[in-house]
Design an enzyme around this catalytic site. Structure first.
Site, short mmCIF file in Angstrom:
data_model
loop_
_atom_site.label_atom_id
_atom_site.label_comp_id
_atom_site.label_asym_id
_atom_site.label_seq_id
_atom_site.Cartn_x
_atom_site.Cartn_y
_atom_site.Cartn_z
N CYS A 100 0.81 -1.20 0.00
CA CYS A 100 0.00 0.00 0.00
C CYS A 100 0.86 1.26 0.00
CB CYS A 100 -0.79 -0.04 1.29
SG CYS A 100 -2.34 0.65 1.09
N CYS A 206 -4.84 -2.61 5.45
CA CYS A 206 -4.35 -1.30 5.04
C CYS A 206 -5.39 -0.25 5.34
CB CYS A 206 -4.00 -1.35 3.56
SG CYS A 206 -3.07 0.08 3.09
#
Length: 401
Positions: A100, A206
């Site tokens: 991410c 995330c």
């Protein structure tokens, strides 16, 4: 006045990051990234993105900074989610947080920020950045080298999640809370009366929010019944003495090898719904009772759809001292320190977030890099990231092969 775009996630860390930058005299703009649309797999009342974007907006309002939302769900799907499915299908366990940062926050998001005229992008990560100037003898010039340092709060250090950043990405990054501890950050937020001051830390994928991983994987990876096999701790290959080798490289190759188990070497103790849902070292979700000590996954075979387990945390099948990273998956944050073939380096390394740093030695070979730990490590997992440090500086990382 330098312009900074802060990734406001709706959490306390990024809120305080924005506040500190404003105090330091930057022109600050808050941007919320929306990365997910599918609410069917999120645990609905646990931090859906709507609450988060709302909190981020309230914080921006309180600080008197411009705020907007960007929808990155398409890029997130293609770069993170599809990659994750692909890795799970191969029987590897990816780390979405590291990806991410590499693919979204410091790539897609950073490009948007720079297009908006930003000089820097800031996040609420607990880590620090330092700059060293390197003199070049030939031309008499010099260049800046960016260093990624651990956060001051050892309990919250998040440098590991940024282990894939490049010099270029670091040059544009700011980490305003890296010098603070979590309690100090909460104190500042409370003093400023920010809505996020006492908000729980977000858990989950995330920033999709809290996702049920098995259901999430089941969207793509169909359930497929297979057997759970228990391998005894006195399995013959565990007791074998390490042979002697002609070269260090041969020894490393031997120590990094994967064990290959077969069903006949253990006993079938249960059934599962798909080997690709399980990861090394996992204990939950096996639903096998009647053993003296709990079972841990020591290996999965996604081709044969078999999970191999062992009893107890001390099962020898969980431990290894050497891992390998291929050249394709090898990354140096400090490109100037990259090893050449046959070179070695003493480092501290970790194979998962929040793991205490362990003494290790890197050995560069033609096809990649071996990391040899001083002490055996538990559940070295293919697809996860290993990161190595010189003192408190993260200098490189790679995907465990």
């Amino acid at each position: 006045m330098k312009r900074v775009i802060v990734g406001l996630s709706g959490g306390v860390d990024s809120s305080v990051a924005a506040y500190l930058l404003k105090e330091q005299g930057y022109e600050v703009i808050g941007l919320f990234m929306k990365n997910w649309h599918d609410d069917t797999v999120t645990i609905s009342d646990e931090c859906p993105w709507l609450d988060d974007s709302n909190d981020a907006m309230l914080v921006a309002d309180k600080l008197g900074i411009p705020f907007q939302t960007v929808d990155l769900s398409e890029q997130y799907k293609s770069r993170i989610v599809d990659y994750m499915f692909d890795e799970y299908q191969k029987g590897r366990t990816p780390n979405p947080d590291v990806l991410c940062n590499r693919e979204i926050k410091f790539d897609v998001f950073m490009k948007i920020a720079l297009d908006l005229g930003a000089d820097y992008v800031a996040t609420g990560h607990y880590c620090r950045k330092a700059i060293t100037t390197k003199q070049h003898h030939e031309a008499g010039g010099s260049s800046d080298i960016y260093r990624l340092l651990a956060g001051v709060d050892a309990n919250k250090d998040q440098s590991y999640f940024l282990c894939q950043l490049s010099q270029k990405q670091l040059s544009k990054a700011l980490f305003p809370i890296g010098e603070l501890t979590k309690p100090e950050v909460r104190q500042i937020a409370a003093k400023m009366d920010l809505v996020t001051a006492h908000k729980k830390d977000s858990q989950g994928l995330c920033f999709i929010g809290k996702v049920r991983l098995p259901e999430f994987l089941q969207q793509k990876l169909k359930p497929k019944e297979g057997v759970i096999v228990e391998i005894p701790s006195d399995y013959e290959s565990y007791g074998m003495k390490t042979p002697s080798f002609d070269s260090k490289q041969d020894e490393l190759k031997y120590l990094a090898r994967k064990s290959t188990y077969t069903i006949s070497e253990g006993k079938v103790v249960g059934k599962h719904q798909g080997a690709h849902y399980f990861t090394k070292g996992q204990r939950k979700g096996l639903a096998v009772g009647g053993t003296v000590e709990p079972l841990f996954v020591i290996d999965t075979d996604v081709h044969e759809n078999v999970i191999f387990t062992g009893q107890g945390k001390q099962h020898p099948g969980l431990y290894k001292t050497v891992l390998f990273v291929t050249n394709e998956e090898l990354h140096w944050v400090r490109e100037d320190l990259a090893l050449n073939t046959d070179q070695m380096m003493k480092v501290k390394a970790r194979i998962r977030y929040r793991q205490v740093l362990e003494n290790a030695t890197l050995y560069k070979v033609k096809y990649g890099l071996y990391v040899e730990f001083e002490h055996p490590q538990t559940a070295i997992t293919e697809g996860q990231f290993v990161a190595w440090y010189l003192e408190d500086e993260l200098v490189g990382s790679g995907v465990i092969y």
